[in-house]
Scaffold this motif. Structure first.
Motif, short mmCIF file in Angstrom:
data_model
loop_
_atom_site.label_atom_id
_atom_site.label_comp_id
_atom_site.label_asym_id
_atom_site.label_seq_id
_atom_site.Cartn_x
_atom_site.Cartn_y
_atom_site.Cartn_z
N LEU A 18 -32.78 -26.82 53.18
CA LEU A 18 -31.97 -26.13 52.16
C LEU A 18 -31.68 -26.97 50.92
O LEU A 18 -31.87 -26.48 49.80
CB LEU A 18 -30.68 -25.62 52.79
CG LEU A 18 -29.86 -24.63 51.96
CD1 LEU A 18 -30.68 -23.38 51.66
CD2 LEU A 18 -28.57 -24.25 52.70
N PRO A 19 -31.22 -28.23 51.06
CA PRO A 19 -30.96 -29.02 49.84
C PRO A 19 -32.20 -29.17 48.97
O PRO A 19 -32.11 -29.07 47.74
CB PRO A 19 -30.49 -30.38 50.40
CG PRO A 19 -29.95 -30.07 51.75
CD PRO A 19 -30.83 -28.97 52.28
N GLY A 20 -33.35 -29.40 49.59
CA GLY A 20 -34.57 -29.55 48.81
C GLY A 20 -34.95 -28.28 48.08
O GLY A 20 -35.40 -28.33 46.93
N ILE A 21 -34.76 -27.14 48.74
CA ILE A 21 -35.08 -25.85 48.12
C ILE A 21 -34.18 -25.59 46.91
O ILE A 21 -34.65 -25.24 45.82
CB ILE A 21 -34.94 -24.71 49.14
CG1 ILE A 21 -36.00 -24.84 50.24
CG2 ILE A 21 -35.05 -23.34 48.46
CD1 ILE A 21 -35.81 -23.89 51.40
N VAL A 22 -32.87 -25.78 47.11
CA VAL A 22 -31.91 -25.51 46.04
C VAL A 22 -32.12 -26.47 44.87
O VAL A 22 -32.16 -26.06 43.71
CB VAL A 22 -30.47 -25.60 46.58
CG1 VAL A 22 -29.46 -25.51 45.44
CG2 VAL A 22 -30.21 -24.51 47.61
N ILE A 23 -32.26 -27.75 45.18
CA ILE A 23 -32.47 -28.75 44.12
C ILE A 23 -33.79 -28.50 43.40
O ILE A 23 -33.85 -28.50 42.16
CB ILE A 23 -32.44 -30.17 44.71
CG1 ILE A 23 -31.03 -30.52 45.18
CG2 ILE A 23 -32.92 -31.20 43.69
CD1 ILE A 23 -30.94 -31.80 45.98
N GLU B 288 -36.23 -24.71 37.02
CA GLU B 288 -35.90 -23.73 35.99
C GLU B 288 -35.07 -24.37 34.86
O GLU B 288 -35.26 -24.02 33.69
CB GLU B 288 -35.14 -22.55 36.60
CG GLU B 288 -35.95 -21.75 37.62
CD GLU B 288 -37.23 -21.18 37.05
OE1 GLU B 288 -37.31 -20.98 35.83
OE2 GLU B 288 -38.16 -20.92 37.83
N PHE B 289 -34.19 -25.29 35.21
CA PHE B 289 -33.42 -26.00 34.19
C PHE B 289 -34.35 -26.73 33.23
O PHE B 289 -34.12 -26.73 32.01
CB PHE B 289 -32.46 -27.00 34.85
CG PHE B 289 -31.88 -28.00 33.91
CD1 PHE B 289 -30.87 -27.65 33.01
CD2 PHE B 289 -32.33 -29.32 33.89
CE1 PHE B 289 -30.33 -28.58 32.12
CE2 PHE B 289 -31.80 -30.25 33.02
CZ PHE B 289 -30.81 -29.88 32.13
N ALA B 290 -35.39 -27.34 33.75
CA ALA B 290 -36.34 -28.08 32.91
C ALA B 290 -37.02 -27.15 31.91
O ALA B 290 -37.18 -27.50 30.73
CB ALA B 290 -37.37 -28.78 33.78
N HIS C 230 -29.76 -20.04 38.63
CA HIS C 230 -31.22 -20.06 38.76
C HIS C 230 -31.76 -19.41 40.03
O HIS C 230 -32.95 -19.13 40.10
CB HIS C 230 -31.71 -21.51 38.73
CG HIS C 230 -31.29 -22.27 37.51
ND1 HIS C 230 -31.73 -21.96 36.24
CD2 HIS C 230 -30.45 -23.34 37.37
CE1 HIS C 230 -31.19 -22.81 35.37
NE2 HIS C 230 -30.42 -23.65 36.03
N MET C 231 -30.90 -19.17 41.03
CA MET C 231 -31.40 -18.68 42.32
C MET C 231 -31.45 -17.16 42.34
O MET C 231 -30.45 -16.49 42.10
CB MET C 231 -30.51 -19.18 43.46
CG MET C 231 -30.39 -20.71 43.53
SD MET C 231 -31.96 -21.54 43.81
CE MET C 231 -32.29 -21.03 45.50
N ASP C 232 -32.62 -16.62 42.61
CA ASP C 232 -32.78 -15.18 42.81
C ASP C 232 -32.48 -14.88 44.28
O ASP C 232 -33.15 -15.44 45.16
CB ASP C 232 -34.22 -14.77 42.47
CG ASP C 232 -34.44 -13.28 42.65
OD1 ASP C 232 -34.56 -12.85 43.82
OD2 ASP C 232 -34.51 -12.56 41.65
N PRO C 233 -31.49 -14.04 44.57
CA PRO C 233 -31.10 -13.82 45.98
C PRO C 233 -32.26 -13.37 46.86
O PRO C 233 -32.46 -13.90 47.96
CB PRO C 233 -30.02 -12.74 45.88
CG PRO C 233 -29.45 -12.90 44.51
CD PRO C 233 -30.61 -13.31 43.65
N GLY D 88 -37.27 -18.55 42.04
CA GLY D 88 -35.99 -18.54 41.35
C GLY D 88 -36.03 -17.50 40.26
O GLY D 88 -36.99 -16.73 40.13
N ILE D 89 -34.96 -17.46 39.46
CA ILE D 89 -34.93 -16.54 38.32
C ILE D 89 -35.67 -17.22 37.16
O ILE D 89 -35.25 -18.28 36.69
CB ILE D 89 -33.49 -16.23 37.88
CG1 ILE D 89 -32.70 -15.62 39.04
CG2 ILE D 89 -33.47 -15.30 36.68
CD1 ILE D 89 -31.22 -15.44 38.74
#
Length: 238
Positions: free
Chosen positions: A40-45, A51-53, A79-82, A96-97
């Motif tokens: 999970l941390p790797g996916i979220v990060i 997307e931030f980049a 940034h996360m698309d549910p 992601g979005i």
């Protein structure tokens, strides 16, 4: 959402979930849950920084759109698309979005769109290297602690951040819309001048899902990820 659920893309994703079920991915629910929590941390990060980049580079090149839409942040909520997140957990493929950009603000459109396309994959590589160096630092400072139960969990989480970001980097380099790789070759070879470009672009997501379902992407992704991870493990971590 309703239109997506009725689309072929949704059917393909459900097919991926069924294939994962038949392969035994959910035969051990507790083991599956623990594995996903570690990932999970790797996916979220990975998704958030990717997307931030895109957003920060587009903004730096003169496009105010990412800032106006609140995308100049590393907050995962932006940034996360549910549905894409759930699909990633259960189908092994998600998203992601996407950051929206307006190339009309760029001074050199092809060059600047190329830089924006490259930004996400470069960020994933940077994140992988940072966490690999962090893992190396822990090994140098306290290798004994890393052999404990808690240390083993920390090692798995850090290593998952490294591996997931490498997967995201390489996967997004595939020259298939809507992935960054297609944006890169579009600008390098000026593909918009060809009549077939828009036909491929419009059907890109379905083409991508079909290639995933047929296992074509895995044949490229697996060896490429193994090669890059092998280099990082041997050259950076140890």
């Amino acid at each position: 959402m309703k239109r997506f659920i009725q689309s072929p893309a949704f059917i393909i994703i459900i097919a991926l979930v069924i294939l994962n079920f038949l392969d035994g991915d959910f035969s051990d629910p507790m083991g599956w849950l623990i594995q996903k929590l570690i990932l999970l941390p790797g996916i979220v990060i990975g998704l958030s920084f990717h997307e931030f980049a895109h957003g920060i580079v587009s903004y730096a090149l003169g496009d105010p759109t990412p800032k106006l839409q609140g995308r100049l942040t590393i907050n995962p909520a932006a940034h996360m698309d549910p549905f894409g997140f759930v699909a990633l957990l259960f189908a092994g493929f998600g998203w992601g979005i996407p950051v929206q950009i307006n190339p009309g603000y760029y001074k050199h459109r092809r060059r600047d769109e190329l830089l924006v396309s490259l930004a996400g994959v470069v960020m994933n590589f940077i994140i992988a290297m940072i966490f690999a160096l962090g893992l190396r630092f822990l090994f140098m400072q306290n290798p004994t602690w890393l052999m404990s139960s808690m240390g083993d969990i920390v090692t798995q989480i850090l290593m998952s951040v490294v591996s997931i970001n490498i997967v995201l980097m390489i996967f997004n380099l595939f020259p298939i819309p809507p992935l960054d790789g297609f944006g890169i070759i579009t600008e390098l070879f000026n593909l918009r001048k060809y009549d077939w470009y828009y036909k491929i672009y419009d059907k890109g997501f379905l083409i991508l899902l079909a290639l995933i379902l047929l296992g074509v992407t895995d044949k490229v992704l697996g060896p490429a990820v193994s090669a890059v991870l092998g280099w990082i493990i041997n050259s950076i971590i140890f």
